[in-house]
Design an enzyme around this catalytic site. Sequence first.
Site, PDB file in Angstrom:
ATOM      1  CG  ASP A 297     -20.908  -2.603   6.667  1.00 37.32           C
ATOM      2  OD1 ASP A 297     -20.254  -2.766   7.715  1.00 37.32           O
ATOM      3  OD2 ASP A 297     -20.981  -3.457   5.763  1.00 37.32           O
TER       4      ASP A 297
ATOM      5  CD  GLU B 190     -15.344  -0.934  10.712  1.00 33.64           C
ATOM      6  OE1 GLU B 190     -16.427  -1.317  11.157  1.00 33.64           O
ATOM      7  OE2 GLU B 190     -15.117  -0.817   9.496  1.00 33.64           O
TER       8      GLU B 190
ATOM      9  CG  ASP C 288     -18.156  -9.454   8.224  1.00 33.17           C
ATOM     10  OD1 ASP C 288     -19.308  -8.992   8.256  1.00 33.17           O
ATOM     11  OD2 ASP C 288     -17.291  -9.069   7.422  1.00 33.17           O
TER      12      ASP C 288
END
Length: 961
Positions: free
Chosen positions: A480, A483, A603
């Site tokens: 996770d 990015e 999300d």
Amino acid sequence: MLNSLPNRSLNRASYSLLTLLLVRLVTTMFYSAISFLSLYLFNYLLILLLCFLLVNSSSTPTKIGNGYRLISIEETPDGGIGGLLQVKQRNKIYGPDIPLLQLYAKHETQDRLRVHITDAEKQRWEMPYNLLPREQAPALKQTKGSSRKNLKTVREYSGSELIFSYIADPFSFSVKRKSNGQTLFNSSSDGSDSFGVMVFKDQYLEISTQLPNYASLYGLGENTQPHGIKLLPGDPYTLYTTDISAINLNADLYGSHPVYMDLRNVKGQAYAHAVLLLNSNGMDVFYRGTSLTYKIIGGVFDFYFFSGPSPLAVVDQYTSLIGRPAAMPYWAFGFHQCRWGYHNLSVVEDVVENYKRAQIPLDVIWNDDDHMDGHKDFTLNPNNYPRPKLLAFLEKIHSIGMKYIVIIDPGIGVNSSYGVYQRGIVNDVFIKYQGEPYLAQVWPGAVNFPDFLNPKTVEWWGDEIRRFHELVPVDGLWIDMNEASNFCSGLCKIPKDKQCPSGTGPGWVCCLDCKNITKTRWDDPPYKINASGLQVPIGYKTIATSAVHYNGVLEYDAHSIYGFSQAIATHKALQGLEGKRPFILSRSTYVGSGKYAAHWTGDNKGTWEDLKYSISNMINFGIFGVPMVGSDICGFYPAPTEELCNRWIEVGAFYPFSRDHANYYSPRQELYQWDSVAQSARNALGMRYKILPHLYTLNYEAHTTGAPIARPLFFSFPDYSECYGLSTQFLLGSSLMISPVLEQGKTQVKALFPPGSWYSMFNMTQIITSQGGQYVTLDAPLHVVNVHLYQNSILPMQQGGLISKEARMTPFTLLVTFPAGASNGKAAGKLFLDDDELQEMKLASGSATYVDFYATVSQGTVKLWSEVQESKFALDKGWKIGKVTVLGLVGSGAPSSLEVEGKPVTGASNIELSSLEQKYITNLEVDDEKKRSMVVEVDGLEIPVGKNFTMSWKMGSAVEH
């Protein structure tokens, strides 16, 4: 969510960006709390826009470059063509033009063309060939040379399916389909005001293509598209991996996929192709309906054209280049439960027990960072997740076939007593800024980011995963925040006068001492992409773009492949552990990520709108070559309503990756929390677990051909243009259609049925026949989801269960569908079975079996048979076909003369043959009203799946009076 809005500069080159900025701001304010600051900025920008409109009544783009001329051309030794392009007239908008470019074009396969344009004299950043293996572009030419062949004004270079042609001055190129002359790509501005000539500067590249106004485009993600799967002219499409919530509409989200599919219907016949621009730099793509323009802040033009002509062929051709999707283990297609906020192990144990008590299927239990010690990767909280108790829990669930997965983030906590960090420093694995590891903040506080472009980092990362697996035998990893996400921006230091993190308040507030970095052209490039949908600086809340990776690679260039490179390293590490098939879930993705990881869409919100968006996001990723995908069921935050969660599990039960996941600050939303949701879950997941053989076979198809698991309807019905923009229904494979309720308070759903016969999976006596395609209003009370199987199909099913391991060993049913009431018909299906723990997913290893099923009906005789490849595995497992159900048969009397393996079945046998009349629920033509359609069921069979079989019977007819 963005906590503040940094300074922005107006993009001089595009009138439309300001408009898009305002639209983006309005939607952001609508979906988040409106603060005084955002309201002030809205009013300010509105006034600015009005002034801009008065001064600029025309939307003609600013002319940024003057184009190039082709000065030489030759054949290359590998069968391609190469040439040199010289700038016609330089200007300094966004920096000086690169004076000399190298052009290279090659038909790499019969259905793939590559067009590569770069600086002819200096090496430029390209997607690393070791990360995405492909043919090397030719070496740079060091001299201008002279014309090697006589240039013509227009010249063609033809392949099997595609034709590349060019105009020398000003240079432009086009790609045409050989079979029908369609122009698929044309960079010539043709005197039009919609776009200009090609531009190639160090930090600004621009190129455009003309498009027919009837082209339907898909792709260019990751973004949340509120209007559905089709690209909408005028919407912003920015590609730059960013950690902003998926509730932000039309913004660059976690992944970057600079590829689009173009579907055109010409006189009732569909033709699809795809265009990939393999470039990892940030870019804006402007789609105007009749043209598409790329504006990129670095790299090269590296185009790949895929000829199709079907959507399925396009994805096959695309994944043959970027990598076939990863083989997933069987259990991955079971249901998954996760929550950020399982504070201790006893909570996790209760969740597993409550699912069992509620009789809701569950295969995988997950931990977010609750299991960690101080949010640090590869650690266990000794108080809340004591290792002896955790190991005992894992032994218990592993014994019944359940699995356990945990999260790891890329940020490694800066802590001198933390072994992972210590070994990272010793091995020099972190991204650097001015010679020191770049300092950022994520959940542990101050962190450094591993540089996965460095071979030493890949080795260190694999070793850390090995060490952790020895500590906790997890069954997969969840990567996770890759990015990469950073709670701070700029150049930061650990504060001396305060604790970081403080342990109070939201953990995502920056607590480091930071200052902006604007002194380099990498941190403040001349062209501002529409980052975060707000034109924020490209280093905002991520790694500074002037930071340096291995071999001097700039974060500016490599930013959007960070998650991709981490997925590769993680996949390699898991492969080396126990020889088992890896399972990785990654938030950030790039071209080729599907070869290594599954994806969830980040999300989302517990709203009806987000439920709708989840379908578009899912089927887009199938086009991107990442078929194992799903959204957080019931929404990540805040609290879903009971009704919404009912409807969401009815959709999410058919996501390829099906997981309920909730936020730390949200109320509990496991499916058993409401009795009504538990009932919907038992219904929808009950069907999912029955069709697990189908999902797993689709997994094999994806792994071998790239075919998406979940697909838009136009994949199976490309000539039926009515479904081109349909984003509220989807297919699993070619023929299983899900038509869910997506609106509050609705107990019916209006669903589109393409031409043919469709059979309800929950009531097989119901038929929907659609002559030319039509919308049908279906009943859908709270616990009902409409799932239909198309004609000409054979669907292998099993009996279901609470865990996929149990469900997998139950007897098979073959569900066969013919066109309703037709006297002649054919059907086919397939089944792949293997040892899903093995890394390889292939036949010819003795650990897999593949079965083709066929059926015909002709002159009142029904025949069904199978053809088995590699029978040993299925025979050793003892799988049996216990039942055959055939839908849509003509007849009115009892079926008779049943034969199995050519032998008549007598009354003494346990095999039963029965029939039931079906009911049409759509309006039929007058002639069709005389037709009768039957369900015929053959039960009590014990046919080995791993052995060829034949079966037949005759349909009875009533005696007419």
